[in-house]
Design an enzyme around this catalytic site. Structure first.
Site, PDB file in Angstrom:
ATOM      1  N   ARG A  83      -8.882  -6.443  -8.294  1.00 55.21           N
ATOM      2  CA  ARG A  83      -9.979  -7.760  -8.654  1.00 55.21           C
ATOM      3  C   ARG A  83     -11.205  -7.200  -8.891  1.00 55.21           C
ATOM      4  NH1 ARG A  83      -9.984  -6.203  -3.229  1.00 55.21           N
ATOM      5  NH2 ARG A  83     -11.947  -5.317  -2.434  1.00 55.21           N
TER       6      ARG A  83
ATOM      7  N   LYS B  73       0.946  -1.201  -0.027  1.00 54.48           N
ATOM      8  CA  LYS B  73      -0.078   0.109   0.061  1.00 54.48           C
ATOM      9  C   LYS B  73       0.872   1.345   0.061  1.00 54.48           C
ATOM     10  CE  LYS B  73      -3.288  -2.471  -0.131  1.00 54.48           C
ATOM     11  NZ  LYS B  73      -4.230  -2.875  -1.347  1.00 54.48           N
TER      12      LYS B  73
ATOM     13  N   GLU C 128      -9.812   3.596  -5.103  1.00 56.24           N
ATOM     14  CA  GLU C 128     -10.363   3.921  -4.034  1.00 56.24           C
ATOM     15  C   GLU C 128      -9.802   5.383  -3.695  1.00 56.24           C
ATOM     16  OE1 GLU C 128     -11.277  -0.393  -1.705  1.00 56.24           O
ATOM     17  OE2 GLU C 128     -10.033   1.343  -0.790  1.00 56.24           O
TER      18      GLU C 128
ATOM     19  N   LYS D  83     -18.657  -2.799   3.742  1.00 55.76           N
ATOM     20  CA  LYS D  83     -19.747  -2.287   3.144  1.00 55.76           C
ATOM     21  C   LYS D  83     -20.929  -2.826   3.153  1.00 55.76           C
ATOM     22  CE  LYS D  83     -16.000  -0.861  -0.131  1.00 55.76           C
ATOM     23  NZ  LYS D  83     -15.401  -1.133  -1.419  1.00 55.76           N
TER      24      LYS D  83
ATOM     25  N   LYS E  97      -2.008  11.890   7.264  1.00 58.01           N
ATOM     26  CA  LYS E  97      -3.016  12.610   8.203  1.00 58.01           C
ATOM     27  C   LYS E  97      -4.498  11.989   7.928  1.00 58.01           C
ATOM     28  CE  LYS E  97      -4.720  17.162   9.069  1.00 58.01           C
ATOM     29  NZ  LYS E  97      -4.417  17.060  10.506  1.00 58.01           N
TER      30      LYS E  97
ATOM     31  N   GLU F  36      -6.157   3.438  -2.154  1.00 61.61           N
ATOM     32  CA  GLU F  36      -5.574   2.093  -2.595  1.00 61.61           C
ATOM     33  C   GLU F  36      -6.249   1.834  -3.672  1.00 61.61           C
ATOM     34  OE1 GLU F  36      -6.985  -1.256   0.402  1.00 61.61           O
ATOM     35  OE2 GLU F  36      -6.164   0.436   1.614  1.00 61.61           O
TER      36      GLU F  36
ATOM     37  N   ARG G  16     -26.228  -5.124   0.716  1.00 54.63           N
ATOM     38  CA  ARG G  16     -25.558  -6.712   0.834  1.00 54.63           C
ATOM     39  C   ARG G  16     -26.407  -7.306   1.959  1.00 54.63           C
ATOM     40  NH1 ARG G  16     -19.178  -6.342   0.544  1.00 54.63           N
ATOM     41  NH2 ARG G  16     -18.941  -4.424  -1.001  1.00 54.63           N
TER      42      ARG G  16
HETATM   43  C1  MV4 Z   1      -8.118   6.686   5.889  1.00 53.73           C
HETATM   44  C2  MV4 Z   1      -9.157   7.319   6.205  1.00 53.73           C
HETATM   45  C3  MV4 Z   1      -9.014   8.719   6.802  1.00 53.73           C
HETATM   46  N1  MV4 Z   1      -7.748   9.612   6.717  1.00 53.73           N
HETATM   47  N2  MV4 Z   1      -6.937   7.478   5.659  1.00 53.73           N
HETATM   48  C4  MV4 Z   1     -10.307   2.479   5.393  1.00 53.73           C
HETATM   49  C5  MV4 Z   1      -9.742   1.394   4.498  1.00 53.73           C
HETATM   50  C6  MV4 Z   1      -8.778   1.594   3.645  1.00 53.73           C
HETATM   51  N3  MV4 Z   1      -8.691   1.585   2.579  1.00 53.73           N
HETATM   52  C7  MV4 Z   1      -8.146   2.769   4.197  1.00 53.73           C
HETATM   53  N4  MV4 Z   1      -9.285   3.666   4.926  1.00 53.73           N
HETATM   54  C8  MV4 Z   1      -9.253   4.798   5.536  1.00 53.73           C
HETATM   55  N5  MV4 Z   1      -8.318   5.384   5.316  1.00 53.73           N
HETATM   56  C9  MV4 Z   1      -6.818   8.663   6.161  1.00 53.73           C
HETATM   57  N6  MV4 Z   1      -5.666   9.217   5.710  1.00 53.73           N
HETATM   58  C10 MV4 Z   1     -10.450   6.646   6.510  1.00 53.73           C
HETATM   59  C11 MV4 Z   1     -10.365   5.366   6.159  1.00 53.73           C
HETATM   60  C12 MV4 Z   1     -11.718   4.734   6.233  1.00 53.73           C
HETATM   61  C13 MV4 Z   1     -12.171   4.741   7.533  1.00 53.73           C
HETATM   62  C14 MV4 Z   1     -11.734   4.729   8.624  1.00 53.73           C
HETATM   63  C15 MV4 Z   1     -12.397   4.623  10.052  1.00 53.73           C
HETATM   64  C16 MV4 Z   1     -13.636   4.035   9.834  1.00 53.73           C
HETATM   65  C17 MV4 Z   1     -14.240   3.858   8.578  1.00 53.73           C
HETATM   66  C18 MV4 Z   1     -13.753   4.117   7.549  1.00 53.73           C
HETATM   67  C19 MV4 Z   1     -14.176   3.809   6.310  1.00 53.73           C
HETATM   68  C20 MV4 Z   1     -13.607   4.098   5.191  1.00 53.73           C
HETATM   69  C21 MV4 Z   1     -12.326   4.611   5.205  1.00 53.73           C
END
Ligand code: MV4
Length: 454
Positions: free
Chosen positions: A292, A116, A275, A237, A201, A288, A337
């Site tokens: 798939r 990542k 994403e 989700k 951040k 990220e 879902r």
């Molecule tokens: C974050 C974020 C906020 N700030 N990164 C969630 C899964 C992965 N793809 C990365 N994710 C997140 N990264 C930064 N810098 C918020 C998420 C996030 C999330 C975080 C806490 C609770 C629920 C979440 C749902 C989607 C994404």
């Protein structure tokens, strides 16, 4: 085009791939674990091979058995679906080495996106905006502390080998950093065998919005309009929709162009998803990339009236993109879902389905491998069905979904249907004003002591 493919998966996605292959005139081979003998994917494929006992590690993740099954049945390609081996670069490599086509991107791209931090740096080079944070993996907490001071709290620590929310720690003050840093490191080591962390951040009140990419082996790339995926709990989700009720037209345009350019820059092939987090000011940041087909792909299919799995198979066989950039999405799509789980505590609820009636009618789609009399095994994920609707407007789509779920019956096991009905009728969902914290807040509300009636 292939004449026979093997599907290295189970459940609704295996069935979805079998149907797509049949429509393309391709013979299908199912692989199944012992408890999946009576599962629909096993029953509906042209051929089937038992690959081991119940635990996924001995069946759906058993690379030697899956490769042997493909060789015995003379399959020419393997579709991995999602989960299991779908993003395992070693599996893609072994397929390639055995002369089997892996229906997905090249192993090198899976590997790149699986790291990542590397993906983040590579996407930065490809001109995608990334969240302010570390340049590289962080060696120790002192380094993290310095950087956090510079970018400001809250910050988030992420595992370099993580993804999908695993191995993440939010840190709101310097006092917590040392402890959280070492917890995150051990978690990353335990979960991924790699303690490496990077730092960003933490964006508060953001939306999770993703862009589907379709790319052929001839350098053509197309980005499709977004899926809004903010309604989730613990990174699972629950409801996805398109278009996002939040995204402005100019933001959408920029995101589509950025994703398309990034995919071209790294020579992406096959389907993929970028994403993004989008903040309150419509600023978007790369989070990220998934290499798939995703669970929520039907939302895009309904919008564009196309078949992404058929396209994915055609692309793997070397065909050119069959979609044209002039094909425009229409109306509004929603996906719910339906999980076999207790809606109050989210504990899985496997067991026998005594009676099952799916919804139907115009604009209602059901992607499921469940049937009356089938026993949901306890060994795999609890996704039972995806209900997808399409209608001219968001309001009509929500009404259609509510009606579909209300007229759906599952007897014998618990499902999250009641939770879906609650969300669909909540004012925050109806208004379209929700972010990634919506569901946690919504569930906490329900748990708070209700004022007594006079
Ligand atoms: C974050 C974020 C906020 N700030 N990164 C969630 C899964 C992965 N793809 C990365 N994710 C997140 N990264 C930064 N810098 C918020 C998420 C996030 C999330 C975080 C806490 C609770 C629920 C979440 C749902 C989607 C994404």
């Amino acid at each position: 085009m292939f004449s026979k493919i093997l599907i290295a998966n189970r459940g609704e996605i295996a069935l979805r791939i079998i149907r797509a292959a049949k429509e393309l005139g391709i013979k299908t081979v199912a692989v199944y674990s012992e408890p999946d003998r009576e599962s629909l994917h096993t029953l509906l494929a042209d051929e089937r091979v038992c690959i081991g006992p119940a635990p996924a590690s001995e069946s759906y993740l058993n690379i030697p058995n899956i490769i042997s099954a493909a060789e015995i049945t003379k399959a020419e390609a393997i579709h991995p679906g999602y989960g299991f081996l779908a993003e395992n670069p070693r599996f893609a490599e072994i397929c390639e080495a055995e002369g089997l086509v892996f229906i997905g991107p090249p192993a090198s791209i899976i590997k790149l996106m699986g790291d990542k931090n590397q993906a983040r740096q590579e996407m930065k080079k490809a001109k995608l905006p990334i969240i302010p944070g570390s340049q590289n993996v962080i060696e120790d907490f002192q380094e993290a502390k310095k950087l956090a001071q510079k970018i400001g709290y809250p910050i988030i620590l992420k595992a370099a080998s993580g993804g999908g929310g695993k191995g993440m720690r939010i840190v709101t003050s310097p006092r917590q950093l040392e402890e959280q840093f070492s917890i995150a490191q051990s978690e990353a080591q335990a979960a991924f065998g790699n303690p490496a962390l990077y730092l960003e951040k933490f964006l508060v009140s953001a939306r999770h919005i993703e862009i589907q990419i379709v790319a052929d082996k001839h350098g053509r790339v197309l980005a499709l309009e977004e899926r809004e995926c903010s309604i989730q709990r613990k990174h699972q989700k629950l409801i996805e929709e398109s278009p996002s009720p939040f995204l402005q037209a100019k933001t959408r345009k920029r995101m589509l162009r950025a994703a398309e350019e990034a995919a071209k820059a790294i020579g992406y092939q096959s389907l993929g998803t970028f994403e993004f987090l989008v903040d309150q000011d419509q600023k978007f940041y790369f989070m990220e990339a998934n290499t798939r087909i995703q669970v929520e792909h039907p939302v895009t299919e309904m919008q564009y009236n196309l078949d992404l799995i058929k396209e994915q198979i055609r692309l793997a066989s070397g065909e050119k993109l069959s979609l044209s950039p002039s094909q425009l999405p229409q109306g509004h799509s929603l996906e719910c879902r339906i999980n076999a789980e207790d809606p109050h505590n989210f504990v899985p609820s496997p067991g026998k389905i005594d009676f099952l009636v799916f919804p139907g009618g115009p604009g209602v789609r059901v992607d499921s491998a469940a049937y009356s009399g089938w026993t949901v095994p306890p060994y795999y994920d609890s996704l039972l069905a995806k209900i997808i609707v399409h209608a001219p407007t968001r309001q009509e789509a929500i009404t259609k979904m509510y009606t579909a779920l209300e007229t759906m019956t599952i007897v014998g096991i618990k499902t999250n249907l009641p939770l879906h009905l609650k969300i669909l009728s909540s004012t925050d969902f109806l208004s379209g004003r929700y972010d990634i914290q919506f569901l946690e807040r919504f569930l906490a509300q329900g748990k708070a002591p209700q004022p007594k009636k006079a």
